[in-house]
Design a protein around this motif. Structure first.
Motif, PDB file in Angstrom:
ATOM      1  N   LYS A  20       0.639  -1.444  -0.085  1.00  0.00           N
ATOM      2  CA  LYS A  20      -0.022  -0.073  -0.180  1.00  0.00           C
ATOM      3  C   LYS A  20       0.874   1.311  -0.122  1.00  0.00           C
ATOM      4  O   LYS A  20       0.577   2.264  -0.897  1.00  0.00           O
ATOM      5  CB  LYS A  20      -0.953  -0.003   1.348  1.00  0.00           C
ATOM      6  N   LYS A  21       1.802   1.340   0.800  1.00  0.00           N
ATOM      7  CA  LYS A  21       2.674   2.168   1.033  1.00  0.00           C
ATOM      8  C   LYS A  21       3.210   3.152  -0.160  1.00  0.00           C
ATOM      9  O   LYS A  21       3.056   4.112  -0.665  1.00  0.00           O
ATOM     10  CB  LYS A  21       3.830   2.264   1.934  1.00  0.00           C
ATOM     11  N   PRO A  22       3.877   2.202  -1.275  1.00  0.00           N
ATOM     12  CA  PRO A  22       4.496   2.849  -2.596  1.00  0.00           C
ATOM     13  C   PRO A  22       3.108   3.397  -3.585  1.00  0.00           C
ATOM     14  O   PRO A  22       3.561   4.141  -4.267  1.00  0.00           O
ATOM     15  CB  PRO A  22       5.347   1.784  -3.147  1.00  0.00           C
ATOM     16  N   ILE A  23       2.166   2.520  -3.327  1.00  0.00           N
ATOM     17  CA  ILE A  23       0.985   3.020  -4.255  1.00  0.00           C
ATOM     18  C   ILE A  23       0.374   4.429  -3.590  1.00  0.00           C
ATOM     19  O   ILE A  23       0.131   5.237  -4.490  1.00  0.00           O
ATOM     20  CB  ILE A  23      -0.162   1.902  -3.943  1.00  0.00           C
ATOM     21  N   ILE A  24       0.369   4.459  -2.385  1.00  0.00           N
ATOM     22  CA  ILE A  24       0.105   5.750  -1.800  1.00  0.00           C
ATOM     23  C   ILE A  24       0.765   7.005  -1.992  1.00  0.00           C
ATOM     24  O   ILE A  24       0.327   7.974  -2.552  1.00  0.00           O
ATOM     25  CB  ILE A  24      -0.417   5.546  -0.317  1.00  0.00           C
ATOM     26  N   GLU A  25       2.059   6.659  -2.164  1.00  0.00           N
ATOM     27  CA  GLU A  25       3.023   7.813  -2.151  1.00  0.00           C
ATOM     28  C   GLU A  25       3.148   7.967  -3.700  1.00  0.00           C
ATOM     29  O   GLU A  25       3.225   9.282  -4.172  1.00  0.00           O
ATOM     30  CB  GLU A  25       4.464   7.134  -1.681  1.00  0.00           C
ATOM     31  N   ALA A  26       3.169   7.071  -4.645  1.00  0.00           N
ATOM     32  CA  ALA A  26       3.368   7.332  -6.179  1.00  0.00           C
ATOM     33  C   ALA A  26       1.920   7.955  -6.545  1.00  0.00           C
ATOM     34  O   ALA A  26       2.216   8.713  -7.572  1.00  0.00           O
ATOM     35  CB  ALA A  26       3.355   5.739  -6.932  1.00  0.00           C
ATOM     36  N   LEU A  27       0.840   7.680  -6.106  1.00  0.00           N
ATOM     37  CA  LEU A  27      -0.279   8.337  -6.577  1.00  0.00           C
ATOM     38  C   LEU A  27      -0.643   9.693  -5.929  1.00  0.00           C
ATOM     39  O   LEU A  27      -1.521  10.522  -6.298  1.00  0.00           O
ATOM     40  CB  LEU A  27      -1.561   7.564  -6.382  1.00  0.00           C
ATOM     41  N   GLY A  28      -0.044   9.910  -4.640  1.00  0.00           N
ATOM     42  CA  GLY A  28      -0.204  11.055  -3.956  1.00  0.00           C
ATOM     43  C   GLY A  28      -1.468  11.157  -3.193  1.00  0.00           C
ATOM     44  O   GLY A  28      -2.362  12.033  -3.280  1.00  0.00           O
ATOM     45  N   LEU A  29      -1.862  10.062  -2.904  1.00  0.00           N
ATOM     46  CA  LEU A  29      -3.379   9.800  -2.287  1.00  0.00           C
ATOM     47  C   LEU A  29      -3.467  10.818  -0.965  1.00  0.00           C
ATOM     48  O   LEU A  29      -2.534  10.684  -0.158  1.00  0.00           O
ATOM     49  CB  LEU A  29      -3.570   8.488  -2.164  1.00  0.00           C
ATOM     50  N   GLN A  30      -4.643  11.173  -0.766  1.00  0.00           N
ATOM     51  CA  GLN A  30      -4.879  12.102   0.331  1.00  0.00           C
ATOM     52  C   GLN A  30      -5.641  11.412   1.369  1.00  0.00           C
ATOM     53  O   GLN A  30      -6.728  10.696   0.792  1.00  0.00           O
ATOM     54  CB  GLN A  30      -5.354  13.560  -0.005  1.00  0.00           C
ATOM     55  N   GLY A  31      -5.628  11.660   2.641  1.00  0.00           N
ATOM     56  CA  GLY A  31      -6.529  11.009   3.573  1.00  0.00           C
ATOM     57  C   GLY A  31      -6.480   9.625   3.701  1.00  0.00           C
ATOM     58  O   GLY A  31      -7.299   9.213   4.848  1.00  0.00           O
ATOM     59  N   VAL A  32      -5.375   8.834   3.530  1.00  0.00           N
ATOM     60  CA  VAL A  32      -5.066   7.365   3.810  1.00  0.00           C
ATOM     61  C   VAL A  32      -3.396   7.211   3.991  1.00  0.00           C
ATOM     62  O   VAL A  32      -2.794   8.047   3.659  1.00  0.00           O
ATOM     63  CB  VAL A  32      -5.530   6.605   2.667  1.00  0.00           C
ATOM     64  N   ASN A  33      -3.335   6.328   4.714  1.00  0.00           N
ATOM     65  CA  ASN A  33      -1.898   5.742   4.908  1.00  0.00           C
ATOM     66  C   ASN A  33      -1.765   4.447   4.864  1.00  0.00           C
ATOM     67  O   ASN A  33      -2.891   3.404   4.426  1.00  0.00           O
ATOM     68  CB  ASN A  33      -1.379   6.240   6.142  1.00  0.00           C
ATOM     69  N   GLU A  34      -0.730   3.621   5.098  1.00  0.00           N
ATOM     70  CA  GLU A  34      -0.633   2.190   4.780  1.00  0.00           C
ATOM     71  C   GLU A  34      -1.565   1.383   5.692  1.00  0.00           C
ATOM     72  O   GLU A  34      -1.803   0.187   5.562  1.00  0.00           O
ATOM     73  CB  GLU A  34       0.848   1.783   4.815  1.00  0.00           C
TER      74      GLU A  34
END
Length: 367
Positions: free
Chosen positions: A208-222
């Protein structure tokens, strides 16, 4: 939202995302099959109204003995869920926050009007729930739907929003929630202490972490649920789609403005060209509309060609009164040249110089 189940207790932590209502019902129904008494430990800063209503209805319609323990905060939709049973308790250092439902949409005025109507209906539903659980009047509880209204455990008990106060599950530094920027910030005061380590294994977190960072997702974390991450991806997609559409609409407007400007300039050039033709005597003023239609339909180049091949119109009186140009040498003119260039002069020549006229005539007709 993260759901963890241990015996007859289901712990519900985090934002209520789309789809979390169904996931809660699945877990809750399993507990209903096994236990007469069910405890729901709640810590949320709110989220999806529709999924929150699913959770509310599942609890409210249950035939089991259901208790809700607010172990941190119950804000926004979380406050509404907490009213689904009369057996709701809050930790001594917890908070509840009530406000009107909110949201956003995109589209025409009609879309916004329909969305506003929906929000009003949801707000009425919230008010009815609060009236039923507290026994207070509509006028009284409707004040809680104006702005953000925070209640400590003591205040919530006084207002009959909870049935009792329980011991804190974790110690946090005393703070005033009204001085914080959002319910999410208040939520964060407790959140890390309530997220169990075994909810997501390390491999899931690492994915999850690299997906969240790569897409710049807001309001979520790993640590967020799969549903929350998927919702964040969808939200980012929708935001980018709306941004691209806005940019495309802006470019279309620029093209439309340029086309309008070019058309205005072209029409001005046609009008000017027609005015020159009228002034030069090539066309009558009453024929302007006809030639204007030619210019707008076929273009100014076509109109220029028409006028270039058009002789200047002469009135009969002008032709009669026009004197021959004495500066032109007519000595070598034949009969055809005279007829073309100076027919009136040829006619006059038959009288003024009949001998020359006869020679020209005989040469023309071989006499």
């Amino acid at each position: 939202m993260i759901f963890t189940v241990e015996e007859n207790t289901i712990k519900c932590i985090g934002v209520i995302w789309d789809g979390d209502g169904v996931r809660f019902i699945q877990e809750f129904q399993r507990l209903e099959m096994m236990y007469e008494n069910i405890i729901i430990k709640l810590h949320t800063d709110g989220g999806s109204v529709f999924d929150g209503n699913l959770i509310f209805n599942a609890i409210n319609s249950s035939k089991k003995d259901v208790e809700i323990h607010i172990i941190g905060i119950a804000a926004s939709m979380g406050a509404v869920i907490s009213q689904s049973t009369s057996k709701v308790y809050m930790v001594e250092n917890g908070f509840m926050m009530i406000h009107a439902p909110s949201g956003y949409t995109y589209g025409t005025a009609s879309v916004f009007e329909k969305y506003a109507s929906l929000l009003r209906q949801i707000e009425t539903n919230f008010s009815n729930k609060l009236q039923k659980i507290t026994g207070k009047s509509k006028q009284y509880v409707d004040k809680w739907l104006v702005g953000d209204n925070w209640f400590s455990a003591e205040q919530a008990l006084k207002e009959k929003l909870i049935a009792g106060i329980i011991e804190p599950e974790t110690e946090v530094e005393r703070f005033d929630p009204t001085q914080m920027e959002s319910q999410s910030e208040v939520f964060a005061k407790f959140a890390a202490l309530y997220i169990p380590n075994n909810v997501n294994n390390n491999s899931e977190i690492e994915m999850k972490k690299p997906i969240i960072e790569a897409l710049g997702l807001q309001g979520v974390n790993e640590q967020s649920s799969d549903t929350a991450v998927i919702q964040a991806v969808q939200q980012k997609h929708d935001d980018e789609k709306a941004q691209i559409k806005a940019q495309l609409d802006a470019e279309k407007q620029k093209v439309a403005d340029l086309q309008a400007k070019l058309e205005e300039q072209s029409n001005g050039a046609v009008t000017s060209l027609i005015a020159e033709a009228v002034k030069a005597g090539k066309i009558k003023k009453e024929d302007e509309a006809t030639y204007e239609a030619i210019g707008k339909t076929s273009g100014i180049e076509a109109l220029q060609t028409v006028f270039a091949n058009m002789n200047v119109r002469k009135t009969i009186a002008g032709t009669i009164n026009q004197a021959p140009d004495a500066s032109v040498d007519r000595a070598n003119w034949d009969f055809d040249k005279w007829q073309k260039e100076d027919p009136r002069g040829l006619e006059a020549l038959s009288t003024s110089n009949p001998e020359q006229f006869k020679q020209l005539f005989n040469a023309k007709y071989n006499k």
